[in-house]
Design an enzyme around this catalytic site. Structure first.
Site, mmCIF file in Angstrom:
data_model
loop_
_atom_site.group_PDB
_atom_site.id
_atom_site.type_symbol
_atom_site.label_atom_id
_atom_site.label_comp_id
_atom_site.label_asym_id
_atom_site.label_seq_id
_atom_site.Cartn_x
_atom_site.Cartn_y
_atom_site.Cartn_z
ATOM 1 N N GLU A 107 39.717 39.964 44.414
ATOM 2 C CA GLU A 107 40.845 39.159 43.989
ATOM 3 C C GLU A 107 40.667 38.603 42.586
ATOM 4 O O GLU A 107 41.615 38.529 41.814
ATOM 5 C CB GLU A 107 41.060 38.006 44.978
ATOM 6 C CG GLU A 107 42.488 37.550 44.971
ATOM 7 C CD GLU A 107 42.641 36.202 45.644
ATOM 8 O OE1 GLU A 107 41.707 35.754 46.304
ATOM 9 O OE2 GLU A 107 43.721 35.608 45.471
ATOM 10 N N ASP A 108 39.457 38.198 42.247
ATOM 11 C CA ASP A 108 39.267 37.432 41.014
ATOM 12 C C ASP A 108 38.506 38.143 39.906
ATOM 13 O O ASP A 108 38.363 37.607 38.820
ATOM 14 C CB ASP A 108 38.516 36.124 41.329
ATOM 15 C CG ASP A 108 39.360 35.192 42.175
ATOM 16 O OD1 ASP A 108 40.582 35.372 42.183
ATOM 17 O OD2 ASP A 108 38.788 34.307 42.831
#
Ligand code: MN
Length: 747
Positions: A107-108
């Protein structure tokens, strides 16, 4: 955005190139935490698995390099902490530890699912995929989108590790919530109390549930939390002395009988003390069971039950038990898998003390949940988590249930406490509390449910709406002539019963409509025409039916007079243009405004020629009854009794169509007041609020409006109360609802 790290990354962190590399000291600390993670692994995690964990650690470290949490700490502290929770507190193995370390990477960071798959494997990438999706569903936006939530749960039932890692993630975020701004704290905390704590409970992670609840209280009610905490500290010495006095003679006897044991004094959590204070409306000083004595014995699995009862016998030799407070969750474990013997005994200074007796295995499972089951595989019969996931799958796979219904049903099941009831043959069934005979019938089999006409509870004949209690023995009486009725929905509680009844009603409606179609066709033949030749739209318009099925249904149920059909078809009667297309529906609001206009209430019996109204056949109100008006689509205003079973549903779904009503001559003894409510967002919340207002306190609502944003809602309710005392009582009740943060009066 609920996840603290996302804020830190997206808004707080300066661009990566300005960030200094981790200092030497931080590097040492990172390694220290990594080693602590390795130490937390179960002995079954061998050298090969450890190598993979090392790879995951290095991959995450590299991917998150330069990123920092809001606290200013290196970001990698977070996945390391989550992995440690997964290993030490939940007791999961290498795959879960690896996925916990990597849980935020896709996600990051630049890492992709393909990277994960090629480095670790298919299973790992599937779990990370699930976690990434969950982050989008649980952590963003105001309320969980029903359809996404359903899909995510389907993924979950694929691999339950996704939700366990997510739980660990949330737990660590709650533990580090202090650095977040106040409004984020409140939001994350109430969400945890509302969604995650019950989930943890349901899955059997008692320790995590308790910690989440305590942390949530600390941020949502800081003063209350502080007060209770201080009082607990102040009374600790006295409590410790009491516990050692109490347990001394027991220890001596256990040793004599060669039992391997451990005795602990477990303080009650701050959250549950607060709950008790609220529930019983008592001050801290009057909560008598601030702690429980826990006796844990080491004993082989075949002797578990016998030895626990032996301990019980010793305890009650020294102290007199309260016969009403004996709980045997060894013979019948709780649905979440909890096993123990609980008893409350009178101690020497004359205080009641709860004593919990369990084996090491039971204690492990109670603290660590299902993960611990795997350790004791041979003795774990049917894992209840499978059963739970099975139930969810059952609901998910029912195509009739729409997504929103599903959430409501799901939440109902998630939060309800359970009751245990028995079949005539003595087989045990677990149902949510509040379940009725019809729920039991559907739990046995959908055919039994559909044909149910009554039940015998403990050999006494009762109606199918009869609410069951724990310990009841239930026999269902069926008839082949029976079929599900609309009003069953008002007392069915379980998701299973509700969705089966709904789909059967739909089916019946379709079948009935087929009869209606035959009648309609026959009428057309008499008029020497046929379906193909007529203008169906005109017919629908004239009879105010939205669809042919609806028309046929009304024909079959005699709600519609076909005598006019000839004139409609010949054009003698023109379709009334009054029936406006759907998008102009706000005419309701006009109508509401018109009726509400000058007076607060519709007075039945006065000026009634101006208004089209009817007494509702579902509850048949008579003068003197408390009533309200409901503005219907085609039939004017219907007057219902305030305690009509349909009232709650009408009020919660169509509050804007409710008109206060009273009979001529009845004294107007209520005045209008407004209150504002805030709390954690939830589809069921309006229902609980209206339930309290209308059924418990019999207050009539004039309007209710609820707006939600970022997982919190704010609602304004206008209602009629007798006096300020009445209003105060009502606000007090609302305050105690789950998820409610504040209730204030609007001046
Ligand atoms: Mn995370």
């Amino acid at each position: 955005m609920a996840d603290p790290r996302k804020t830190a990354v997206a808004q707080e962190a300066p661009p990566a190139y300005t960030i200094a590399r981790d200092s030497e000291e931080e590097k040492k600390e990172i390694l220290k935490r990594y080693r602590s993670l390795l130490r937390a692994c179960k002995p079954s995690v061998g050298p090969a698995a450890k190598k993979r964990i090392r790879l995951a650690f290095n991959t995450a470290l590299e991917a998150h390099r330069g990123m920092r949490r809001r606290s200013g700490e290196p970001y990698i502290y977070h996945p390391l902490a989550v992995a440690r929770i997964v290993a030490a507190e939940i007791g999961l193995g290498a795959t879960s530890i690896i996925c916990a370390l990597l849980h935020d990477t896709v996600e990051d960071t630049d890492l992709t699912l393909e990277d994960i798959e090629s480095l670790f494997g298919k299973k790992e990438s599937r779990i990370i995929d699930g976690l990434t999706k969950i982050a989008g569903v649980f952590d963003n936006k105001s309320s969980i989108q029903a359809e996404n939530f359903r899909k995510i749960l389907l993924t979950l039932s694929d691999d339950v590790r996704v939700i366990l890692i997510k739980l660990a993630d949330r737990l660590h975020n709650m533990r580090t919530l202090a650095v977040m701004p106040r409004e984020k704290q409140v939001k994350i905390a109430s969400e945890s109390a509302y969604l995650y704590a019950p989930l943890a409970h349901r899955l059997g992670f008692y320790a995590i549930k308790t910690e989440l609840d305590d942390l949530a209280l600390r941020y949502t009610e800081p003063q209350i939390y502080q007060q209770i905490n201080e009082k607990l500290q102040a009374t600790k010495k006295e409590r410790d002395r009491f516990i050692s006095e109490f347990t001394k003679p027991l220890g001596v006897e256990f040793k004599k009988q060669k039992l391997k044991f451990e005795i602990k004094g477990r303080p009650k959590s701050i959250h549950s003390i607060w709950n008790k204070m609220k529930r019983q409306e008592i001050p801290f000083e009057e909560v008598y069971d601030l702690f429980a004595i826990r006796i844990i014995i080491d004993t082989p699995s075949e002797r578990e039950k016998a030895d626990c009862w032996r301990v019980y016998s010793i305890v009650t030799d020294f102290f007199v038990p309260n016969p009403d407070r004996l709980r045997d969750w060894i013979s019948t474990p709780k649905a979440n898998g909890y096993e123990a013997l609980h008893t409350t005994v009178m101690s020497n200074p004359g205080k009641w003390v709860e004593v919990q007796i369990r084996t090491r295995r039971m204690d492990d499972i109670a603290e660590k949940g299902y993960a611990a089951h795997w350790k004791y595989k041979e003795s774990a019969s049917e894992s209840a988590v499978d059963e739970w996931l099975g139930k969810i799958r059952e609901i998910l796979e029912n195509p009739e249930a729409n997504a929103l219904d599903f959430i409501d049903d799901f939440k109902l099941n998630l939060f309800a406490e359970e009751i245990f009831v028995f079949t005539p043959k003595g087989e045990l069934r677990t149902l949510p509390s509040g379940s009725t005979a019809i729920d039991f019938a559907f739990d046995i089999h959908s055919d039994v449910g559909s044909r149910c006409i009554g039940a015998k509870v403990n050999h006494k004949l009762v109606p199918i709406s009869h609410e069951l209690n724990s310990g009841d023995q239930v026999e269902i009486i069926t008839s082949t002539k029976q079929f599900p009725k609309e009003d069953w929905l008002t007392f069915a509680v379980t998701a299973k019963a509700k969705s089966k009844i709904k789909s059967s009603l739909k089916e019946q409606r379709k079948k009935t409509a087929e009869f209606g179609k035959e009648t309609f066709d026959r009428r057309l033949r008499q008029l020497k025409t046929s379906l193909q030749k007529i203008n169906m739209n005109n017919v629908l318009l004239h009879f105010k039916c939205p669809s042919p099925t609806d028309l046929y249904y009304k024909v079959a149920t005699d709600q519609l007079d076909l005598r006019e059909l000839g004139d409609v078809l010949s054009g003698k009667i023109k379709p009334r243009p009054k029936l406006r297309p759907r998008k102009e529906e706000p005419s309701f609001e006009d109508m509401v405004r018109k009726v509400r206009g000058t007076s607060d209430a519709l007075v039945i019996g006065e000026n009634m020629d101006k208004i089209d109204y009817k007494m509702s056949p579902c509850c048949n109100p008579i003068p003197g009854d408390e009533v309200f008006g409901f503005i219907t689509i085609n039939e004017g205003i219907k007057i219902h009794r305030s305690n009509c079973p349909n009232a709650i549903q009408l009020m919660s779904n169509y509050a804007y169509r409710i008109v206060k009503a009273r009979w001529t001559g009845q004294k107007q003894i209520a005045f209008m007041a407004g209150i504002r409510i805030t709390g954690a967002d939830d589809v069921g919340v309006v229902n609980s609020i209206t339930k309290i207002i209308s059924s418990e306190l019999k207050v009539n609502m004039r309007s209710i409006s609820i707006e939600s944003q970022d997982g919190l809602f704010e609602g304004t309710i206008m209602l009629f109360v007798h006096d300020t005392e009445h209003l105060k009582k009502l606000m007090h009740k609302l305050q105690q609802l789950k998820g409610i943060l504040s209730v204030t009066r609007i001046d």
